[in-house]
Motif scaffolding. Structure first.
Motif, short mmCIF file in Angstrom:
data_model
loop_
_atom_site.label_atom_id
_atom_site.label_comp_id
_atom_site.label_asym_id
_atom_site.label_seq_id
_atom_site.Cartn_x
_atom_site.Cartn_y
_atom_site.Cartn_z
N VAL A 195 0.77 -1.37 -0.02
CA VAL A 195 -0.19 -0.27 -0.23
C VAL A 195 0.79 1.40 0.12
CG1 VAL A 195 -1.67 1.12 1.07
CG2 VAL A 195 -1.60 -1.50 1.36
N LEU A 206 -6.54 -0.67 -4.98
CA LEU A 206 -6.78 -1.80 -3.27
C LEU A 206 -7.23 -2.96 -3.54
CD1 LEU A 206 -7.37 1.69 -1.23
CD2 LEU A 206 -5.79 -0.03 -0.96
N SER A 247 -13.09 -6.88 -0.87
CA SER A 247 -12.57 -5.38 -0.22
C SER A 247 -14.35 -4.62 -0.70
CB SER A 247 -11.06 -4.92 -0.15
OG SER A 247 -11.32 -4.69 -0.90
N VAL A 272 -14.14 -0.59 -1.56
CA VAL A 272 -13.86 1.08 -1.16
C VAL A 272 -14.45 2.16 -1.01
CG1 VAL A 272 -11.92 2.78 -2.56
CG2 VAL A 272 -11.72 0.11 -2.75
N ASP A 290 -13.22 -6.19 5.10
CA ASP A 290 -12.20 -5.74 4.75
C ASP A 290 -12.70 -4.43 4.22
OD1 ASP A 290 -10.28 -6.77 5.68
OD2 ASP A 290 -9.83 -8.11 4.10
N TRP A 302 -12.08 -0.53 2.84
CA TRP A 302 -10.63 0.68 2.45
C TRP A 302 -10.93 1.39 2.63
CZ3 TRP A 302 -5.71 -1.07 2.29
CH2 TRP A 302 -5.38 -2.38 1.80
N VAL A 338 -4.71 6.54 2.98
CA VAL A 338 -5.23 5.09 3.41
C VAL A 338 -5.90 4.86 4.50
CG1 VAL A 338 -5.53 2.82 2.64
CG2 VAL A 338 -5.08 4.74 0.78
N LEU A 349 -7.88 1.08 6.64
CA LEU A 349 -8.05 -0.86 6.23
C LEU A 349 -8.38 -0.71 7.45
CD1 LEU A 349 -8.24 -3.08 4.46
CD2 LEU A 349 -6.21 -3.99 5.58
N SER A 391 -2.97 1.87 8.61
CA SER A 391 -3.85 3.06 8.22
C SER A 391 -2.41 3.75 6.85
CB SER A 391 -3.88 4.29 8.23
OG SER A 391 -2.87 4.39 9.69
#
Length: 269
Positions: free
Chosen positions: A9, A57, A64, A66, A87, A89, A111, A113, A122
Motif C-alpha cells: 500500500v 486496493l 474488499s 472501497v 475489509d 478501505w 488510506v 483499512l 493506515s
C-alpha cells in the motif's frame, strides 16, 4: 497487517503520487477544478488518483470494499460499509485539496483499512517531502520505515505546541478555544491538511491537534497512526473516536496526560 501489505500500500501511494498527483501540482487550469459542494473543491487529480488507488486496493484484497471521498460525494450510501463485515478501505486521494488547487503545500495521500468495522491499519504519505507513515492497530506505527512513539521527549505541559482548526467551530466554542490557547505554549492556526497535522504529531513537531469536522477519510488514517504510537484520539466529551460515528469535534494528543491538559485549556473543563 503483514509487512507485505504495509509495503504494497505504501508503494501504491508513492506510485499514485508520482504518476498522477505531483505532475498536476501547480499545473491545473480552471477547468481542472470544480466544487462538489459549496466551498468544497475537487480536482481532476483527486478523481484520477482515487480511481487508480481504489482499483489497486481491490486487487490487493479481493472482495474488499472501497469507500473513497470522491465516490461518497456521488453516493453517500457507501458510508454504511464503515460498520460492515470484512475489509473496507477508506481513501482520501488528495487530502488538502484546497492547498493543492491553489498551488500550496502541504497535501497528502491517505488510506485506512477497516476490518469488521474496526480500524486495522493506515497509511499517510506527503509526496513533496517523501514522508510515509504506516501503522497497525495492534503492532505500532512506523515513520519512513522506523518505529515511532508520540511519547518520546515531550515538553512540559505549559510549553505544548499544537493546532486548533477553528474555522468551522461554533462561535462560542471558537472564542473559548482561542482564549484558552494562552495557557499552552503555542497554538497554531492549522495547515488545512489533516494528514500533515498527524505526520507532525509523529515527528514531534506538535503534541496535539483539535478539529471540528471529522470526515472519516480525513481522520481514520491519522488517528490510527497516533493511537498505535501511544497517543489518544477522542471526541470533546471523552468518548473514543470511530470513523463511522456521525459527530463533531475531535481532540488528538500525544499522551493521556496531554489530552487532559489540552482539553481543560481549550474547552474549559
Amino acid at each position: 497487517m503483514a509487512d507485505r501489505l504495509r509495503d504494497d500500500v505504501g508503494a501504491l501511494l508513492r506510485e499514485a503520487a508520482a504518476e498522477i498527483v505531483v505532475p498536476m501540482f501547480r499545473r491545473l487550469d480552471d477547468a481542472d477544478i470544480s466544487e462538489k459542494a459549496p466551498g468544497e473543491l475537487v480536482t481532476v487529480a483527486d478523481r484520477r488518483a482515487e480511481a487508480f488507488i481504489s482499483d489497486r486496493l481491490r486487487r490487493l484484497r479481493p472482495g474488499s470494499v472501497v469507500v473513497g471521498e470522491e465516490a461518497v460525494a456521488e453516493n453517500r450510501g457507501l458510508l454504511r460499509h464503515l460498520r460492515g463485515a470484512g475489509d473496507v478501505w477508506l481513501v482520501d486521494p488528495v487530502d488538502g485539496t484546497a492547498n493543492f488547487a491553489a498551488g500550496r503545500r502541504p497535501f497528502a495521500l491517505m488510506v485506512a483499512l477497516l476490518t469488521d468495522g474496526e480500524p486495522a491499519a493506515s497509511w499517510v504519505y506527503d509526496p513533496l517531502d517523501g514522508t510515509l507513515a504506516t501503522g497497525r492497530a495492534d503492532a505500532g506505527t512506523w515513520l519512513d520505515g522506523a518505529p515511532v512513539r508520540t511519547t518520546r521527549a515531550l515538553p512540559e505541559l505549559g510549553a505544548l505546541r499544537g493546532t486548533a482548526m477553528t474555522r468551522f467551530l461554533p462561535p462560542d466554542t471558537r472564542r473559548i478555544v482561542e482564549s484558552g490557547g494562552a495557557r499552552l505554549g503555542e497554538l497554531l492556526p492549522g495547515q488545512h491538511c489533516a494528514g500533515r497535522e498527524y505526520l507532525d504529531m509523529l515527528t514531534g513537531a506538535q503534541q496535539f491537534v483539535l478539529f471540528w469536522r471529522t470526515l472519516p477519510w480525513d481522520h481514520a488514517p491519522g488517528t490510527l497512526l497516533v493511537r498505535a504510537a501511544g497517543g489518544v484520539a477522542r471526541r470533546f466529551d471523552g468518548t473514543d473516536y470511530h470513523p463511522a460515528d456521525d459527530g463533531r469535534g475531535l481532540l488528538v494528543a500525544a499522551t493521556e496526560e496531554i489530552w487532559d491538559e489540552v482539553r481543560s485549556a481549550l474547552l474549559g473543563g
